[in-house]
Design a protein around this motif. Sequence first.
Motif, PDB file in Angstrom:
ATOM      1  N   VAL A 268      80.488   6.493 -27.103  1.00  0.00           N
ATOM      2  CA  VAL A 268      81.580   7.459 -27.287  1.00  0.00           C
ATOM      3  C   VAL A 268      82.738   6.752 -27.992  1.00  0.00           C
ATOM      4  CG1 VAL A 268      81.005   8.867 -25.274  1.00  0.00           C
ATOM      5  CG2 VAL A 268      82.587   6.948 -25.019  1.00  0.00           C
ATOM      6  N   ILE A 269      83.628   7.563 -28.575  1.00  0.00           N
ATOM      7  CA  ILE A 269      84.845   7.022 -29.184  1.00  0.00           C
ATOM      8  C   ILE A 269      85.805   6.585 -28.083  1.00  0.00           C
ATOM      9  CG2 ILE A 269      86.863   7.568 -30.628  1.00  0.00           C
ATOM     10  CD1 ILE A 269      84.254   7.339 -32.178  1.00  0.00           C
ATOM     11  N   ASN A 270      86.417   5.440 -28.262  1.00  0.00           N
ATOM     12  CA  ASN A 270      87.425   4.937 -27.334  1.00  0.00           C
ATOM     13  C   ASN A 270      88.773   5.569 -27.704  1.00  0.00           C
ATOM     14  OD1 ASN A 270      88.808   3.471 -25.438  1.00  0.00           O
ATOM     15  ND2 ASN A 270      88.563   1.483 -26.442  1.00  0.00           N
ATOM     16  N   SER A 271      88.899   6.857 -27.379  1.00  0.00           N
ATOM     17  CA  SER A 271      89.980   7.690 -27.929  1.00  0.00           C
ATOM     18  C   SER A 271      91.381   7.169 -27.629  1.00  0.00           C
ATOM     19  CB  SER A 271      89.856   9.126 -27.402  1.00  0.00           C
ATOM     20  OG  SER A 271      88.664   9.707 -27.850  1.00  0.00           O
ATOM     21  N   GLY A 272      91.587   6.611 -26.452  1.00  0.00           N
ATOM     22  CA  GLY A 272      92.928   6.214 -26.058  1.00  0.00           C
ATOM     23  C   GLY A 272      93.334   4.807 -26.462  1.00  0.00           C
ATOM     24  N   ARG A 273      92.483   4.126 -27.226  1.00  0.00           N
ATOM     25  CA  ARG A 273      92.779   2.726 -27.563  1.00  0.00           C
ATOM     26  C   ARG A 273      93.777   2.610 -28.713  1.00  0.00           C
ATOM     27  NH1 ARG A 273      94.330  -1.434 -28.627  1.00  0.00           N
ATOM     28  NH2 ARG A 273      93.322  -3.477 -28.636  1.00  0.00           N
ATOM     29  N   PHE A 274      93.700   3.527 -29.683  1.00  0.00           N
ATOM     30  CA  PHE A 274      94.563   3.460 -30.861  1.00  0.00           C
ATOM     31  C   PHE A 274      95.232   4.810 -31.095  1.00  0.00           C
ATOM     32  CE2 PHE A 274      91.002   0.522 -31.550  1.00  0.00           C
ATOM     33  CZ  PHE A 274      91.693  -0.669 -31.694  1.00  0.00           C
ATOM     34  N   TYR A 275      96.377   4.752 -31.755  1.00  0.00           N
ATOM     35  CA  TYR A 275      97.156   5.964 -32.012  1.00  0.00           C
ATOM     36  C   TYR A 275      97.403   6.150 -33.509  1.00  0.00           C
ATOM     37  CZ  TYR A 275      98.451   6.536 -27.059  1.00  0.00           C
ATOM     38  OH  TYR A 275      98.445   6.743 -25.708  1.00  0.00           O
ATOM     39  N   VAL A 276      97.712   7.395 -33.872  1.00  0.00           N
ATOM     40  CA  VAL A 276      98.072   7.748 -35.243  1.00  0.00           C
ATOM     41  C   VAL A 276      99.352   8.576 -35.199  1.00  0.00           C
ATOM     42  CG1 VAL A 276      97.396   9.128 -37.249  1.00  0.00           C
ATOM     43  CG2 VAL A 276      95.708   7.657 -36.135  1.00  0.00           C
ATOM     44  N   VAL A 277     100.238   8.362 -36.179  1.00  0.00           N
ATOM     45  CA  VAL A 277     101.483   9.118 -36.292  1.00  0.00           C
ATOM     46  C   VAL A 277     101.333  10.160 -37.397  1.00  0.00           C
ATOM     47  CG1 VAL A 277     103.951   9.000 -36.867  1.00  0.00           C
ATOM     48  CG2 VAL A 277     102.891   7.187 -35.488  1.00  0.00           C
ATOM     49  N   GLY A 278     101.863  11.353 -37.152  1.00  0.00           N
ATOM     50  CA  GLY A 278     101.916  12.388 -38.173  1.00  0.00           C
ATOM     51  C   GLY A 278     103.348  12.832 -38.392  1.00  0.00           C
ATOM     52  N   LEU A 279     103.757  12.966 -39.653  1.00  0.00           N
ATOM     53  CA  LEU A 279     105.103  13.404 -39.999  1.00  0.00           C
ATOM     54  C   LEU A 279     105.056  14.665 -40.854  1.00  0.00           C
ATOM     55  CD1 LEU A 279     106.898  10.073 -41.078  1.00  0.00           C
ATOM     56  CD2 LEU A 279     106.857  11.127 -38.806  1.00  0.00           C
ATOM     57  N   ASP A 280     105.896  15.619 -40.508  1.00  0.00           N
ATOM     58  CA  ASP A 280     106.131  16.809 -41.321  1.00  0.00           C
ATOM     59  C   ASP A 280     107.549  16.676 -41.867  1.00  0.00           C
ATOM     60  OD1 ASP A 280     106.675  19.300 -42.368  1.00  0.00           O
ATOM     61  OD2 ASP A 280     106.524  20.377 -40.464  1.00  0.00           O
ATOM     62  N   VAL A 281     107.669  16.511 -43.189  1.00  0.00           N
ATOM     63  CA  VAL A 281     108.962  16.184 -43.789  1.00  0.00           C
ATOM     64  C   VAL A 281     109.499  17.342 -44.616  1.00  0.00           C
ATOM     65  CG1 VAL A 281     110.247  14.554 -45.225  1.00  0.00           C
ATOM     66  CG2 VAL A 281     108.288  13.761 -43.893  1.00  0.00           C
ATOM     67  N   GLY A 282     110.569  17.956 -44.131  1.00  0.00           N
ATOM     68  CA  GLY A 282     111.343  18.912 -44.887  1.00  0.00           C
ATOM     69  C   GLY A 282     110.832  20.332 -44.831  1.00  0.00           C
ATOM     70  N   PRO A 283     111.672  21.205 -45.418  1.00  0.00           N
ATOM     71  CA  PRO A 283     112.891  20.868 -46.146  1.00  0.00           C
ATOM     72  C   PRO A 283     114.147  20.695 -45.284  1.00  0.00           C
ATOM     73  CG  PRO A 283     112.426  23.189 -46.385  1.00  0.00           C
ATOM     74  CD  PRO A 283     111.276  22.613 -45.617  1.00  0.00           C
ATOM     75  N   LYS A 284     114.093  21.157 -44.014  1.00  0.00           N
ATOM     76  CA  LYS A 284     115.284  21.059 -43.176  1.00  0.00           C
ATOM     77  C   LYS A 284     115.128  20.129 -41.981  1.00  0.00           C
ATOM     78  CE  LYS A 284     116.877  25.743 -44.298  1.00  0.00           C
ATOM     79  NZ  LYS A 284     117.262  27.075 -43.744  1.00  0.00           N
ATOM     80  N   THR A 285     113.877  19.782 -41.663  1.00  0.00           N
ATOM     81  CA  THR A 285     113.594  19.038 -40.437  1.00  0.00           C
ATOM     82  C   THR A 285     112.470  18.047 -40.664  1.00  0.00           C
ATOM     83  OG1 THR A 285     114.159  21.038 -39.154  1.00  0.00           O
ATOM     84  CG2 THR A 285     112.999  19.288 -37.981  1.00  0.00           C
TER      85      THR A 285
END
Length: 403
Positions: A74-91
Motif C-alpha cells: 500500500v502507499i505510505n500516505s501519511g509519510r510525505f505531504y504536498v502543498v497546493g496554492l490557488d493564486v488570485g485574483p483577490k486571494t
Amino acid sequence: MKIGSFQWMKSLNRSIILNKIRTDGPISRAKIARETKLTPPTVSSLVSELIESELVIESEQGESLGGRKPTMLVINSGRFYVVGLDVGPKTIRGVLVDLSGILIIKEDCPIPSTITKEELLILMKEMVSKVVSSHSEKEVIGVGIGMHGAVDVESGTSLFAPILNLRDIPLKAELESEFNVLVKADNDVRAMAFGEYWYDREQQCENMVTVNIGHGVGAGIVLNGKLFHGEYDLAGEIGHMTVDMSGRLCSCGNIGCWQTLISGPAIAETAVDLLKHGATSQLREMVNGDLSKIEGKSVYEAALAGDKFAIDILQKTGEYIGIGLTNLVHMLNPAKIIIGGGVSDASEFILQQIKETLAKRGLTDQAKATEIICSSQGVYGTAMGAAALVLGEIFEGSSSPVN
C-alpha cells in the motif's frame, strides 16, 4: 519544514508500479507484474526501492492461491505531504495534503489590489511556510500552483495575470529555489479540472471537462487522463467563443463572447438593464435603489428569497450555459462536464435548464445524456487541484512499460 527530493521517481517503471499500488492497493507484487506486463524481477527490485524510500509499505498478507500467502503493498500516505496554492485574483488559498489527497490543513490570505510580482511571490512563499508550520515533522515533496491568467506550463511562468495586471512571474523558478522541491504551475481552471479528475477515485472519467463560471469563464480539459493544454497553452478559453454576433462587448475586445451572457458580472448586467427599463424586483430594495451595487451574488440571493425576476434571469442563464455546453459536447464528446465557480452555487436555478437545453440540442441520444454536475469542491477546489498536479507527477506513468 523538511524537504524530500524524489528526482529518481522520473523512472517510468517506478511511476507505473507506484500508481498501480495507489489505485489498486493493497496489491501483491505478483499481481502488479501480471497487470503491468513488467517482469517479476523488475517489480521486485523497484518495489524494494519504493519501500526503502518509504513511499510504499507492506501491509497484511493476501489470500493464498495454493502456495505461501503474498505480502500486500500500500502507499505510505501519511509519510510525505504536498502543498497546493490557488493564486488570485483577490486571494491566495493554500492547502496541505497527504499522498492519498486527504486535506490536512487549509489557509488563505488576501492579495492587495495593488501589488508587484516580487511582493506576490513573497506572499506565496509565506503561504507555503504557513500551511506546513504545524506539521514541520513531515517531509514536503512538492508544491502545486493554480494561477489565474495565462501560464507557460513548461517553464512554470505566469505570463499574464490580468486582474492583478502582472506579467512574467517566475513561479516555478522562485519556489523551487526557495524550497528545493518539485513545483508544478498551471492555469487555475486547469488545476481545478485536474483535481476533479484526480480525487474522484470511484467514478474517475478519462475524458471530462470542468467549466469554471465566475468573474470570467474558462475550462480545464482532461483527455485520456491527461490535462490538454493545446499548442500554446490556450486550450480551454471557451468563455471567448462567440455566441451572439450582435451581443455585448467582452473584456477581450470581441463582441458576443459566451462569458458576456453567463458570468457573474453578465448576470448582474442583465438584471440592471432590465431594472432600468422598468422591471420590478426585490433587488431594488436590497441595494437601496443603487443599481450599481448589484452583483451576480445579489441576483442569486434574491432568487433564494423567491424573487421571480431573479429566478427568471438565472434560469435564462442556465439556458445560455446549456447552449455553450452543447457546443462543447459536440466538439469534445466528454463523458462528464463539471461546472464550478461562483455561478455554480446557483445550481438549483440553473442546472435543470442546462440539462433540458442539452436534451433539446444534442445530436445523438448519447450526447443528450452527457453527465453534467456542479462541483462539490468548494472554494479550495483550485488549491486542491494544484496539489493534485504534483501528485499526478509523482504517481502517473506511461501505459507502455519498459522491462
